[in-house]
Design a protein around this motif. Sequence first.
Motif, PDB file in Angstrom:
ATOM      1  N   TRP A  46       3.834   2.695 -42.205  1.00 20.96           N
ATOM      2  CA  TRP A  46       4.795   2.790 -41.079  1.00 20.96           C
ATOM      3  C   TRP A  46       4.998   1.396 -40.775  1.00 20.96           C
ATOM      4  O   TRP A  46       4.364   0.516 -40.360  1.00 20.96           O
ATOM      5  CB  TRP A  46       3.660   3.368 -39.920  1.00 20.96           C
ATOM      6  CG  TRP A  46       3.406   4.862 -40.125  1.00 20.96           C
ATOM      7  CD1 TRP A  46       3.023   5.418 -41.108  1.00 20.96           C
ATOM      8  CD2 TRP A  46       3.536   5.916 -39.229  1.00 20.96           C
ATOM      9  NE1 TRP A  46       2.675   6.896 -40.743  1.00 20.96           N
ATOM     10  CE2 TRP A  46       3.111   7.097 -39.742  1.00 20.96           C
ATOM     11  CE3 TRP A  46       3.766   5.679 -37.825  1.00 20.96           C
ATOM     12  CZ2 TRP A  46       3.033   7.993 -38.742  1.00 20.96           C
ATOM     13  CZ3 TRP A  46       3.763   6.946 -36.899  1.00 20.96           C
ATOM     14  CH2 TRP A  46       3.329   7.992 -37.335  1.00 20.96           C
ATOM     15  N   LEU A  53       0.782   7.985 -34.278  1.00 20.59           N
ATOM     16  CA  LEU A  53       0.585   9.280 -35.036  1.00 20.59           C
ATOM     17  C   LEU A  53       0.318  10.297 -33.573  1.00 20.59           C
ATOM     18  O   LEU A  53      -0.101   9.866 -32.741  1.00 20.59           O
ATOM     19  CB  LEU A  53      -0.790   9.476 -35.774  1.00 20.59           C
ATOM     20  CG  LEU A  53      -0.296   8.990 -37.312  1.00 20.59           C
ATOM     21  CD1 LEU A  53      -0.238   7.574 -37.489  1.00 20.59           C
ATOM     22  CD2 LEU A  53      -1.718   9.491 -38.107  1.00 20.59           C
ATOM     23  N   GLY A  60      -1.055   3.965 -36.290  1.00 18.87           N
ATOM     24  CA  GLY A  60       0.567   4.036 -36.646  1.00 18.87           C
ATOM     25  C   GLY A  60       1.078   2.690 -35.975  1.00 18.87           C
ATOM     26  O   GLY A  60       2.398   2.593 -36.613  1.00 18.87           O
ATOM     27  N   LYS A  99       9.374   4.365 -42.339  1.00 21.55           N
ATOM     28  CA  LYS A  99       8.319   4.321 -43.299  1.00 21.55           C
ATOM     29  C   LYS A  99       8.641   4.363 -44.607  1.00 21.55           C
ATOM     30  O   LYS A  99       9.910   4.700 -45.212  1.00 21.55           O
ATOM     31  CB  LYS A  99       7.692   5.866 -43.098  1.00 21.55           C
ATOM     32  CG  LYS A  99       7.375   6.273 -41.841  1.00 21.55           C
ATOM     33  CD  LYS A  99       6.712   7.798 -41.882  1.00 21.55           C
ATOM     34  CE  LYS A  99       6.198   8.318 -40.480  1.00 21.55           C
ATOM     35  NZ  LYS A  99       6.021   9.699 -40.593  1.00 21.55           N
ATOM     36  N   LYS A 128      13.182  14.786 -34.039  1.00 18.36           N
ATOM     37  CA  LYS A 128      12.569  14.053 -35.241  1.00 18.36           C
ATOM     38  C   LYS A 128      13.775  14.456 -36.382  1.00 18.36           C
ATOM     39  O   LYS A 128      13.377  15.113 -37.161  1.00 18.36           O
ATOM     40  CB  LYS A 128      11.223  14.278 -35.938  1.00 18.36           C
ATOM     41  CG  LYS A 128      10.932  13.262 -36.902  1.00 18.36           C
ATOM     42  CD  LYS A 128       9.367  13.603 -37.256  1.00 18.36           C
ATOM     43  CE  LYS A 128       9.194  12.806 -38.751  1.00 18.36           C
ATOM     44  NZ  LYS A 128       7.611  13.187 -39.463  1.00 18.36           N
ATOM     45  N   ASP A 204       6.202  11.612 -34.148  1.00 12.77           N
ATOM     46  CA  ASP A 204       5.278  12.314 -35.232  1.00 12.77           C
ATOM     47  C   ASP A 204       5.298  13.638 -34.829  1.00 12.77           C
ATOM     48  O   ASP A 204       4.154  14.011 -34.768  1.00 12.77           O
ATOM     49  CB  ASP A 204       3.942  11.387 -35.402  1.00 12.77           C
ATOM     50  CG  ASP A 204       3.319  12.087 -36.612  1.00 12.77           C
ATOM     51  OD1 ASP A 204       4.034  12.101 -37.727  1.00 12.77           O
ATOM     52  OD2 ASP A 204       1.965  11.956 -36.507  1.00 12.77           O
TER      53      ASP A 204
END
Length: 347
Positions: A46, A53, A60, A99, A128, A204
Amino acid sequence: MHPVTLAPNQPADRFYRGGERIAAFRDGARLPAPDASALLRTPEDWVGSCTTLFGERELGLSRLPDGRLLREAVEADPVAWLGAAHVQRYGADVGLLVKLLDAGERLPVHVHPDVPFAREHLGLAHGKTEAWIVLAPCRVGLGFTRDVSREELDRWVGEQDVAGMLGAMHHLEVSAGDAVLVPAGTAHAIGAGALVVELQEPTDLSILMEWQDFAIDGPRDGHLGLGFPTALGAVDRRASSADDVRALVQARAGTRGELLPGGAAFFRADRLGAGDAWPAGFAVVVVTHGVGRLVGHGSGEPGGGVEPVEVTVGQTLLVPAAWGDVTVEDAGDAEPVELVLCRPPLP
């Protein structure tokens, strides 16, 4: 304010294998062949993350070399990190997650919710939508070849009919250098051997359609706490034509400049080399080839500018807005530099 070289930030014990190729990439080494016997479960790095997360308080989040969380540093001085125009429109929300992803095995079929779904069911400002800048060739599943009824989708998931899911999906071979947009709602599965720079909205949020043979309790953890009757409403069940899916490959290997025009509402990505430049603003840089330097301008210091920052393949860096406009240069006789520039949407 100056660019920050980031150490790896790889959450442990993920439910799928990978991580060896991230280590090789970061070391500037030749990528090893995918190894089905590998046991590492650190398949995600990340990069420059202000996102946790799902369900976690801190896991994260990226830390700066001085020990501060990047999220805390941005909140303390958002204009220096993000720029005044960004802060005026978005506040201290970076609006981007980057990422490195190493698929040591095929990822399960899954889907990410869009903004309206995330807002209605999770109270979040971001869904997302994501994209992949491919560093190693692989096969991907992306979208459905035909309309899928809700009844069939429910049966696939309830019975874990993986053959049925995969059989109804488009499958593409993508090459190193390709840039692939994955709109929220699109069922997808990244193939074994993939190594990608992944840009996404800063969440996430994953809804699993498949979990059989993976190290995760899908019935418990696969639906974002919403239950599958609600969560599967995020799936775009409409057919996509072959042309529609090919159009999601927004740029091919060798493309310089903009890579993801169709994703501009969510993030921006460019492939740059020596002689290229970008205006002041928050950026995550992934150096994909060679050796070079970044030169900042307009830092506000007497005389303007600061010492150039040397960069080499495998590095990941944060570039704050306060460093000013940036140009890319090669470094003498070394292999020419190439990098992927990842930025939030325009303010």
